[in-house]
Design an enzyme around this catalytic site. Structure first.
Site, PDB file in Angstrom:
ATOM      1  N   ILE A  69       4.052 -23.777  -5.406  1.00  0.00           N
ATOM      2  CA  ILE A  69       3.807 -23.029  -3.470  1.00  0.00           C
ATOM      3  C   ILE A  69       5.051 -21.964  -3.408  1.00  0.00           C
ATOM      4  CG2 ILE A  69       5.407 -24.958  -2.858  1.00  0.00           C
ATOM      5  CD1 ILE A  69       3.424 -23.762   0.081  1.00  0.00           C
ATOM      6  N   ALA A  70       5.244 -20.360  -3.479  1.00  0.00           N
ATOM      7  CA  ALA A  70       6.682 -19.734  -2.868  1.00  0.00           C
ATOM      8  C   ALA A  70       5.907 -18.759  -2.290  1.00  0.00           C
ATOM      9  CB  ALA A  70       6.791 -19.445  -4.658  1.00  0.00           C
ATOM     10  N   VAL A  71       6.023 -17.896  -1.753  1.00  0.00           N
ATOM     11  CA  VAL A  71       6.221 -16.984  -1.125  1.00  0.00           C
ATOM     12  C   VAL A  71       7.430 -15.623  -1.633  1.00  0.00           C
ATOM     13  CG1 VAL A  71       6.369 -15.071   1.183  1.00  0.00           C
ATOM     14  CG2 VAL A  71       5.198 -18.360   0.815  1.00  0.00           C
ATOM     15  N   ARG A  77       9.216 -16.020   6.192  1.00  0.00           N
ATOM     16  CA  ARG A  77       9.910 -16.860   7.656  1.00  0.00           C
ATOM     17  C   ARG A  77       8.112 -15.975   8.313  1.00  0.00           C
ATOM     18  NH1 ARG A  77      14.032 -19.347   7.856  1.00  0.00           N
ATOM     19  NH2 ARG A  77      12.656 -20.197  10.058  1.00  0.00           N
ATOM     20  N   GLU A 103       7.058 -32.999  -4.660  1.00  0.00           N
ATOM     21  CA  GLU A 103       8.728 -32.649  -4.900  1.00  0.00           C
ATOM     22  C   GLU A 103       9.317 -31.856  -4.046  1.00  0.00           C
ATOM     23  OE1 GLU A 103       7.854 -33.648  -8.984  1.00  0.00           O
ATOM     24  OE2 GLU A 103       7.444 -35.353  -8.581  1.00  0.00           O
ATOM     25  N   ASN A 108      17.299 -27.473  -1.152  1.00  0.00           N
ATOM     26  CA  ASN A 108      16.401 -27.102  -0.815  1.00  0.00           C
ATOM     27  C   ASN A 108      15.586 -27.060   0.522  1.00  0.00           C
ATOM     28  OD1 ASN A 108      14.463 -24.505  -0.599  1.00  0.00           O
ATOM     29  ND2 ASN A 108      13.006 -25.240  -2.566  1.00  0.00           N
ATOM     30  N   TYR A 115       7.726 -28.512   5.147  1.00  0.00           N
ATOM     31  CA  TYR A 115       7.259 -29.604   5.100  1.00  0.00           C
ATOM     32  C   TYR A 115       7.327 -30.599   6.688  1.00  0.00           C
ATOM     33  CZ  TYR A 115       7.213 -27.518  -0.137  1.00  0.00           C
ATOM     34  OH  TYR A 115       7.256 -26.825  -0.968  1.00  0.00           O
TER      35      TYR A 115
HETATM   36  C1  LIG Z   1      10.217 -21.765   1.199  1.00  0.00           C
HETATM   37  C2  LIG Z   1       8.700 -20.852   1.243  1.00  0.00           C
HETATM   38  C3  LIG Z   1       7.240 -21.457   0.971  1.00  0.00           C
HETATM   39  C4  LIG Z   1       8.700 -21.506   2.932  1.00  0.00           C
HETATM   40  O1  LIG Z   1       7.436 -19.837   2.763  1.00  0.00           O
HETATM   41  P1  LIG Z   1       7.723 -19.026   3.747  1.00  0.00           P
HETATM   42  O2  LIG Z   1       6.596 -18.019   4.153  1.00  0.00           O
HETATM   43  O3  LIG Z   1       8.096 -17.831   4.730  1.00  0.00           O
HETATM   44  O4  LIG Z   1       7.088 -20.098   5.656  1.00  0.00           O
HETATM   45  P2  LIG Z   1       6.745 -20.148   6.942  1.00  0.00           P
HETATM   46  O5  LIG Z   1       7.153 -19.154   7.072  1.00  0.00           O
HETATM   47  O6  LIG Z   1       5.299 -20.443   6.956  1.00  0.00           O
HETATM   48  O7  LIG Z   1       7.657 -21.151   7.449  1.00  0.00           O
HETATM   49  C5  LIG Z   1       6.956 -21.726   8.604  1.00  0.00           C
HETATM   50  C6  LIG Z   1       8.479 -22.544   9.342  1.00  0.00           C
HETATM   51  O8  LIG Z   1       9.495 -23.583   8.451  1.00  0.00           O
HETATM   52  C7  LIG Z   1      10.368 -23.888   8.281  1.00  0.00           C
HETATM   53  N1  LIG Z   1      10.975 -22.890   7.061  1.00  0.00           N
HETATM   54  C8  LIG Z   1      11.247 -21.909   6.203  1.00  0.00           C
HETATM   55  N2  LIG Z   1      11.382 -21.521   5.441  1.00  0.00           N
HETATM   56  C9  LIG Z   1      12.969 -22.210   5.849  1.00  0.00           C
HETATM   57  C10 LIG Z   1      13.815 -21.783   5.802  1.00  0.00           C
HETATM   58  N3  LIG Z   1      14.152 -20.467   5.155  1.00  0.00           N
HETATM   59  N4  LIG Z   1      14.970 -21.810   6.362  1.00  0.00           N
HETATM   60  C11 LIG Z   1      14.495 -22.982   7.604  1.00  0.00           C
HETATM   61  N5  LIG Z   1      13.671 -23.483   8.269  1.00  0.00           N
HETATM   62  C12 LIG Z   1      12.479 -22.634   7.428  1.00  0.00           C
HETATM   63  C13 LIG Z   1      10.786 -22.606   9.587  1.00  0.00           C
HETATM   64  O9  LIG Z   1      10.508 -23.902  10.107  1.00  0.00           O
HETATM   65  C14 LIG Z   1       9.398 -22.229   9.606  1.00  0.00           C
HETATM   66  O10 LIG Z   1       8.900 -21.859  11.032  1.00  0.00           O
HETATM   67  P3  LIG Z   1      10.393 -20.210  11.543  1.00  0.00           P
HETATM   68  O11 LIG Z   1      10.389 -19.620  11.273  1.00  0.00           O
HETATM   69  O12 LIG Z   1       8.752 -19.984  13.007  1.00  0.00           O
HETATM   70  O13 LIG Z   1      11.746 -20.508  12.221  1.00  0.00           O
HETATM   71  C15 LIG Z   1       9.290 -19.785   0.786  1.00  0.00           C
HETATM   72  O14 LIG Z   1      10.751 -19.684   1.187  1.00  0.00           O
HETATM   73  C16 LIG Z   1       9.800 -19.897  -0.919  1.00  0.00           C
HETATM   74  O15 LIG Z   1       8.745 -18.829  -1.215  1.00  0.00           O
HETATM   75  N6  LIG Z   1      10.611 -20.602  -1.082  1.00  0.00           N
HETATM   76  C17 LIG Z   1      11.407 -19.915  -3.087  1.00  0.00           C
HETATM   77  C18 LIG Z   1      10.748 -20.890  -3.759  1.00  0.00           C
HETATM   78  C19 LIG Z   1      10.542 -22.383  -3.102  1.00  0.00           C
HETATM   79  O16 LIG Z   1      11.464 -23.386  -3.029  1.00  0.00           O
HETATM   80  N7  LIG Z   1       9.164 -23.202  -3.190  1.00  0.00           N
HETATM   81  C20 LIG Z   1       8.975 -24.610  -2.817  1.00  0.00           C
HETATM   82  C21 LIG Z   1       9.488 -25.314  -3.746  1.00  0.00           C
HETATM   83  S1  LIG Z   1       8.865 -26.653  -3.529  1.00  0.00           S
END
Ligand SMILES: CC(C)(COP(=O)(O)OP(=O)(O)OC[C@H]1O[C@@H](n2cnc3c(N)ncnc32)[C@H](O)[C@@H]1OP(=O)(O)O)[C@@H](O)C(=O)NCCC(=O)NCCS
Length: 145
Positions: A69-71, A77, A103, A108, A115
């Site tokens: 999973i990644a964005v 956000r 996991e 992170n 989650y």
């Molecule tokens: C983790 C990841 C997938 C989150 O994707 P995203 O699209 O930004 O997440 P969302 O916008 O759906 O986030 C929903 C909520 O989760 C929480 N959240 C997400 N990312 C966060 C961050 N970096 N710090 C704090 N809270 C976070 C917040 O509560 C957020 O709501 P808000 O923006 O209104 O505060 C992205 O940061 C990513 O790709 N990271 C690198 C790869 C990775 O770590 N993957 C997971 C491996 S386990």
């Protein structure tokens, strides 16, 4: 932005994004092999034809595990990961999956916040799971209604 089923033709773009998002990324070969597993289920988020997010699970009977999973950094956000997970959960429910596991690295905190917000709870630790150095936290969400 649209969420669609992960097609074979998305594998290359996913692997490029995977490289951008992780230091210990899955290779294209690993991604293709996961995709070809009959228990694979995946979704991608796209802007026009560009993959900006992805999720993949492996499921068996009543359990599934999130493997990928990644964005893309520019689209974080904006609820993309939330939409990917929600879409996946909806499909898993139709397949009678009851529990989803994942996991996450102890460091992170962003992913953990995501989650937790979506109702995953901590169920255990795999000590020094990543490169023999960093712990993996195990999380689970019950999706059975
Ligand atoms: C983790 C990841 C997938 C989150 O994707 P995203 O699209 O930004 O997440 P969302 O916008 O759906 O986030 C929903 C909520 O989760 C929480 N959240 C997400 N990312 C966060 C961050 N970096 N710090 C704090 N809270 C976070 C917040 O509560 C957020 O709501 P808000 O923006 O209104 O505060 C992205 O940061 C990513 O790709 N990271 C690198 C790869 C990775 O770590 N993957 C997971 C491996 S386990």
């Amino acid at each position: 932005m649209i969420i669609c089923k992960w097609q074979q033709t998305d594998n290359l773009q996913v692997s490029q994004l995977e490289k951008e998002c992780f230091s210990d990324c899955w290779s294209l070969e690993m991604i293709v092999s996961a995709y070809n597993n009959p228990n694979f289920l995946g979704y991608v988020a796209k802007v026009e034809d560009l993959v900006i997010g992805y999720i993949a699970v492996n499921y068996c009977l009543d359990e599934a595990e999130i493997n990928l999973i990644a964005v893309s950094e520019n689209y974080r956000r904006k609820n993309v990961a939330t939409m990917l997970i929600d879409t996946m959960i909806n499909e898993l429910k139709t397949l009678s999956v009851e529990k989803i596991f994942l996991e996450v690295r102890r460091s992170n905190k962003g992913a953990q916040a995501l989650y937790e917000k979506l109702g995953f709870t901590y169920i255990g630790v795999r000590s020094k799971y990543y490169q023999g150095v960093e712990d993996a936290l195990l999380m689970c969400k019950v999706i059975k209604e």
